[in-house]
Design a protein around this motif. Structure first.
Motif, PDB file in Angstrom:
ATOM      1  N   PHE A 192       0.849  -1.194   0.000  1.00 48.67           N
ATOM      2  CA  PHE A 192       0.000   0.000   0.000  1.00 48.67           C
ATOM      3  C   PHE A 192       0.884   1.243   0.000  1.00 48.67           C
ATOM      4  O   PHE A 192       1.687   1.442   0.910  1.00 48.67           O
ATOM      5  N   PRO A 194       0.090   4.920   0.187  1.00 47.86           N
ATOM      6  CA  PRO A 194      -1.064   5.808   0.365  1.00 47.86           C
ATOM      7  C   PRO A 194      -0.990   7.052  -0.513  1.00 47.86           C
ATOM      8  O   PRO A 194      -2.000   7.445  -1.107  1.00 47.86           O
ATOM      9  N   ARG A 197      -1.938   6.050  -3.933  1.00 46.70           N
ATOM     10  CA  ARG A 197      -3.241   5.372  -4.026  1.00 46.70           C
ATOM     11  C   ARG A 197      -3.099   3.958  -4.609  1.00 46.70           C
ATOM     12  O   ARG A 197      -3.995   3.484  -5.311  1.00 46.70           O
ATOM     13  N   ILE A 198      -1.963   3.331  -4.383  1.00 46.56           N
ATOM     14  CA  ILE A 198      -1.744   1.993  -4.931  1.00 46.56           C
ATOM     15  C   ILE A 198      -1.917   0.965  -3.828  1.00 46.56           C
ATOM     16  O   ILE A 198      -1.356   1.125  -2.744  1.00 46.56           O
ATOM     17  N   LYS A 199      -2.713  -0.061  -4.086  1.00 48.88           N
ATOM     18  CA  LYS A 199      -2.812  -1.141  -3.117  1.00 48.88           C
ATOM     19  C   LYS A 199      -2.972  -2.456  -3.853  1.00 48.88           C
ATOM     20  O   LYS A 199      -3.730  -2.557  -4.815  1.00 48.88           O
ATOM     21  N   GLN A 200      -2.208  -3.452  -3.417  1.00 50.24           N
ATOM     22  CA  GLN A 200      -2.318  -4.783  -3.995  1.00 50.24           C
ATOM     23  C   GLN A 200      -1.903  -5.796  -2.942  1.00 50.24           C
ATOM     24  O   GLN A 200      -0.830  -5.691  -2.372  1.00 50.24           O
ATOM     25  N   ASP A 201      -2.754  -6.767  -2.695  1.00 53.46           N
ATOM     26  CA  ASP A 201      -2.382  -7.820  -1.750  1.00 53.46           C
ATOM     27  C   ASP A 201      -1.255  -8.663  -2.328  1.00 53.46           C
ATOM     28  O   ASP A 201      -1.223  -8.925  -3.534  1.00 53.46           O
ATOM     29  N   GLU A 221       6.029   6.629   2.139  1.00 52.10           N
ATOM     30  CA  GLU A 221       5.957   5.480   3.037  1.00 52.10           C
ATOM     31  C   GLU A 221       5.240   4.321   2.369  1.00 52.10           C
ATOM     32  O   GLU A 221       4.277   4.525   1.623  1.00 52.10           O
ATOM     33  N   LEU A 222       5.732   3.127   2.671  1.00 55.97           N
ATOM     34  CA  LEU A 222       5.102   1.899   2.188  1.00 55.97           C
ATOM     35  C   LEU A 222       4.445   1.217   3.386  1.00 55.97           C
ATOM     36  O   LEU A 222       5.089   1.034   4.415  1.00 55.97           O
ATOM     37  N   VAL A 223       3.166   0.886   3.229  1.00 57.44           N
ATOM     38  CA  VAL A 223       2.380   0.380   4.353  1.00 57.44           C
ATOM     39  C   VAL A 223       1.976  -1.055   4.060  1.00 57.44           C
ATOM     40  O   VAL A 223       1.666  -1.384   2.915  1.00 57.44           O
ATOM     41  N   CYS A 224       1.968  -1.913   5.091  1.00 64.11           N
ATOM     42  CA  CYS A 224       1.322  -3.212   4.918  1.00 64.11           C
ATOM     43  C   CYS A 224      -0.122  -3.064   5.340  1.00 64.11           C
ATOM     44  O   CYS A 224      -0.419  -2.681   6.474  1.00 64.11           O
ATOM     45  N   ALA A 225      -1.042  -3.352   4.417  1.00 61.43           N
ATOM     46  CA  ALA A 225      -2.452  -3.088   4.679  1.00 61.43           C
ATOM     47  C   ALA A 225      -3.262  -4.360   4.887  1.00 61.43           C
ATOM     48  O   ALA A 225      -4.481  -4.296   4.966  1.00 61.43           O
TER      49      ALA A 225
END
Lengths: 274, 619
Positions: A192, A194, A197-201, A221-225
């Motif tokens: 993720f 933020p 706006r990119i998110k991919q499991d 920042e790179l987030v684990c969502a």
């Protein structure tokens, strides 16, 4: 008794007020890029810009529906209140077919419009056929609780001996499409970004291409969502966007040098190298 | 034996004699009420007692789930600050200086979600109100299968014991969320909660699922077979319609969840590999052969759990429709469209599960079709909202505490419904998926919707359940505080969600963009509101318990409503519900009929001739 309607009115007004204030507050609105102080309250990636405008369109449509229905609710709870035995009697009717048809067709049309309006953006950010035809930037393997990022070394190819391994450190270049292959080595994670706006499991057993770009250099920042275990909250990665390709190449060179020095050191000291 | 046949399917005077045939092919066979308290109050086959059992156990677990939520909020507002009260009950925290270990946060939200969904909302709506209301509202003496009904309640305690036991096994409570996604959940080594507790969680849900399944089969059969003479399908109250369609949803969706639970259980205890990919290792645990797919669980789980979301809201919609019509003193606006809307939600509910998986790695083209079906499911919800507004429009609204809760159901459901549209839009979902935006959405639907409906329904049917009235001023105070603190707790979650605050993280300050006073300040404000929300429930608890013993005695029909439970029996109803099976002449929404002295016409009383004619025309 009718003053209860004011409670519902107040709730609706505050709700609208909060969403009216949000866009002028950097901490309330969609997350912006590193130059947030300069008043850039929008996404810094091309996909993000499209997503933001879709978000705003839905916010406006739902805002209008929200205000309309809440006004009707407050009006009804204010004016149609029971005024005791001498008050007016309730009207007696069971419905209206015409109204039912109207309030079925209009929302249906709006909803179909919203759905179809999303398709272009969705296809361009997720469909594999839309992936940019570029050299992959890196292979990102999520594991508990870090991002292992494998960049191609001097030969420009992944899965070769000279690959660079970094942990929680993603680098790419401003204005260029970055393509990564996302994997997981243990449980589900989610990649993720933020501000982009990119998110991919990341799914064990699958390799999923993800692509993104940005028009602002700096730190992100790179987030684990996706919940991944006891340390999920701290699975944070640093993202550095370089101004130019040269800057990126320089960083890559120095990182590779650092890595080979570490490997030599590992061999010399007899400890377990990579 | 039965020699006392009443003419034309009407009931007869003596409830203890053997009964007549009511034109539905069932024998009105009446046993005397059991005198042994063990069978009267504990292992009872009386649907009213079973309903109240579900009500009590649901409310007790509501307290448990609520306390877990308070602990979650504490950690989010003041990460790693020693938690008041709770720390001293936690011997295992001693080594950490009585600070909460990070995995505990995951245990808290996992158990909060599981308890609230499987032990509170579903059992309260379908178990408590479904059991109590269906036979009374359709004019039946009991459920079609009273013993099955009893078993459906007594399958819950094993579920509760298994869930409570999950806290005490080595490793502590499960940690993979109420969704229990593999491979976090099916590996022993992935996280402490998956060591043993996950197995108990699966067993618990298996029992709860079987309980629901038995209940739903009973409701469907009862509604189809045991309606009183004249109770045509389109004369049933919306509550019964909603519970009927909910029961169908459960009966069709639950087998899929049950299979998924069994598959995960086998993965954990029998070494199968339904959900683990080939050659797969977690946290240096033993390698497995693999060959399974983690995404398979998500498909199976959401194939049940998305319909389950409707299982958790449809009964509320039905009850709120009845409450709003009663206190608006006006016929329900668009009775048939309301029924079709519920059926539409239920039907579409089966083809939208993929919207939980837009970012999961599922083929994005499939995501596009799920987006369209998900958008369309907003339509019947919108129709329902418009019809509720239409029902209030031109009415004579009585703001009882029950009505206030019902109106706020409508107001809050609008917010929950509209925020759903953001998530249905796949590109927008890409940003807000797994953030606090979805947490806000689910709480606006399940607290703003279902829970307000539960409050409204408890107050509304309390006189029928316990023969006493609840206190109105206390009810209004409870409503006022709950409404304010509910919005204070959950509305701002939209904002932090929009800002990218992920759900299920123990410490938001790890991330720079969430560290500022804007986001953390909101987190603290929401936590204080949540504590206020929790404390406000004490008023309800007091009102509820005090009124059971000392509330004023309730008349048979305190709200001047039309449906059978009010007009054809006492408060509380006798053991076999009706002295005489009533005959029904119209739907229960004939309020304020012109030219009538009373502003309500019980379902058991024929409408005056000209009105009856127009009603038929309109229907």
């Amino acid at each position: 008794m009718r003053y209860w309607s004011l409670l519902f009115a107040l709730a609706a007004i505050i709700s609208v007020g909060i969403f009216a204030y949000a866009p002028i507050s950097p901490e309330w609105w969609l997350p912006a890029g590193p130059n947030v102080s300069a008043g850039h309250l929008h996404s810094v990636s091309s996909a993000g810009k499209q997503i933001d405008s879709l978000f705003v369109i839905i916010l406006l449509i739902t805002g209008i529906v929200f205000i309309g229905t809440q006004v009707a609710l407050v009006y009804a709870t204010y004016f149609f209140v029971d005024k005791g035995p001498n008050g007016r009697k309730a009207s007696y009717f069971h419905g209206s077919q015409r109204l039912e048809v109207i309030w079925t067709i209009i929302p249906a049309a709006i909803l179909v419009f919203i759905a179809l309006y999303q398709m272009g953006t969705w296809a361009s950010v997720k469909f594999r056929s839309a992936a940019p035809k570029v050299q992959p930037l890196a292979q990102v393997t999520a594991r508990q609780f870090q991002w292992v990022i494998r960049y191609p070394g001097e030969d420009g190819k992944l899965e070769t001996k000279d690959d660079l391994f970094m942990v929680n450190d993603l680098h790419f270049v401003k204005g260029k499409q970055a393509l990564i292959y996302l994997k997981s080595s243990d449980v589900l994670h989610s990649f993720f970004l933020p501000a982009l706006r990119i998110k991919q499991d990341a799914v064990p057993g699958l390799t999923i291409p993800v692509w993104f770009d940005t028009d602002q250099a700096g730190h992100y920042e790179l987030v684990c969502a996706e919940l991944c275990g006891w340390g999920h909250y701290k699975m944070r990665g640093n993202v550095t966007v370089h101004e130019t390709q040269e800057e990126f190449d320089q960083w890559l060179q120095s990182a590779l040098k650092e890595q080979s020095r570490d490997q030599v050191a590992a061999v010399v000291t007899g400890s377990q190298g990579r | 034996m039965s020699n006392e046949h009443a003419a034309n399917g009407h009931g007869h005077a003596d409830p203890h004699a053997h009964g007549a045939d009511h034109g539905h092919g069932h024998d009105d066979h009446i046993h005397p009420a059991p005198t042994n308290p063990l069978f009267k109050y504990v292992f009872s086959t009386d649907h009213k007692v079973i309903g109240i059992q579900f009500l009590f156990s649901g409310l007790i677990f509501f307290v448990v789930g609520g306390l877990l939520a308070m602990a979650i909020r504490w950690q989010l507002a003041w990460p790693w600050k020693p938690m008041p009260f709770m720390a001293r009950f936690m011997p295992s925290w001693a080594e950490n200086g009585y600070l909460m270990p990070p995995e505990w946060y995951n245990k808290l939200f996992t158990m909060h979600g599981s308890v609230m969904i499987f032990f509170v909302i579903i059992p309260l709506l379908t178990g408590a109100f479904g059991n109590f209301l269906i036979p009374l509202m359709i004019g039946a003496r009991d459920m079609a299968f009273p013993k099955l009904n009893m078993f459906s309640y007594w399958f819950m305690p094993p579920a509760m014991i298994a869930m409570a036991n999950a806290f005490m096994v080595p490793g502590g409570a499960p940690e993979s969320g109420w969704t229990s996604y593999p491979t976090l959940s099916n590996s022993f080594t992935s996280t402490p909660g998956s060591y043993e507790a996950q197995t108990w969680w699966l067993i618990s849900l298996l029992f709860a699922g079987v309980s629901s399944l038995m209940g739903s089969i009973n409701y469907i059969t009862t509604i189809i077979m045991l309606r009183a003479p004249g109770m045509k399908l389109f004369r049933m109250p919306m509550t019964v319609w909603a519970l009927f369609i909910t029961a169908i949803l459960q009966a069709f969706a639950l087998p899929v969840l049950t299979s998924a639970l069994v598959m995960q259980l086998l993965d954990r205890v029998a070494g199968t590999n339904f959900f683990s990919p080939a050659g797969w290792v977690v946290a240096n645990g033993p390698a497995v052969v693999g060959g399974g797919l983690p995404l398979l669980w998500q498909h199976l789980f959401w194939f049940y759990s998305h319909p389950a979301v409707y299982i958790m809201i449809l009964p509320g919609m039905g009850m709120v429709s009845d409450i709003i019509a009663t206190f608006s003193r006006k016929p329900l606006f668009g009775y048939k469209p309301m029924v079709f809307a519920i059926a539409g939600i239920a039907g579409l509910g089966f083809i939208v599960w993929g919207h939980h998986m837009f970012q999961s790695g599922m083929n994005p083209a499939l995501g596009a079709t799920f987006m369209l079906s998900t958008m369309m499911i907003a339509l019947p919800s919108a129709i329902k909202v418009f019809n509720w507004l239409g029902t209030m429009w031109g009415g004579r609204l009585q703001f009882t505490s029950s009505m206030l809760n019902a109106i706020s159901f409508v107001a809050m459901f609008i917010i929950g419904g509209l925020s759903g549209i953001f998530m249905a839009a796949t590109p927008v979902d890409m940003h807000i998926h797994d953030t606090y935006f979805i947490v806000a959405h689910i709480h606006y639907v399940l607290f703003g919707g279902s829970t307000f409906a539960i409050f409204a329904a408890i107050i509304f049917w309390f006189p029928k359940m316990f023969g006493r009235m609840m206190n109105e001023p206390l009810g209004k105070l409870h409503f006022l505080l709950t409404f304010i603190f509910f919005n204070g707790t959950f509305f701002l979650m939209h904002i932090i969600g929009m800002h990218g605050h992920p759900r299920r993280i123990a410490d938001p300050t790890v991330y720079e963009y969430l560290r500022g006073t804007g986001t953390m300040g909101l987190n603290q404000f929401m936590t204080l509101s949540a504590f206020g929300l929790g404390l406000s429930q004490l008023i309800f608890a007091f009102n509820f318990l005090y009124s059971i013993f000392a509330g004023p005695k309730a008349p048979a029909n305190p709200w001047h409503a039309n449906s059978l439970e009010w007009v054809a029996t006492d408060s509380p109803p006798p053991y076999f519900n009706f002295e005489k099976i009533p005959t029904v002449y119209h739907a229960p929404y004939e309020y304020s009929v012109p030219g009538m002295e009373n502003d309500y016409v019980p379902q058991t009383q024929p409408l005056p001739e000209p009105t009856a004619h127009t009603v038929v025309e309109k229907a």
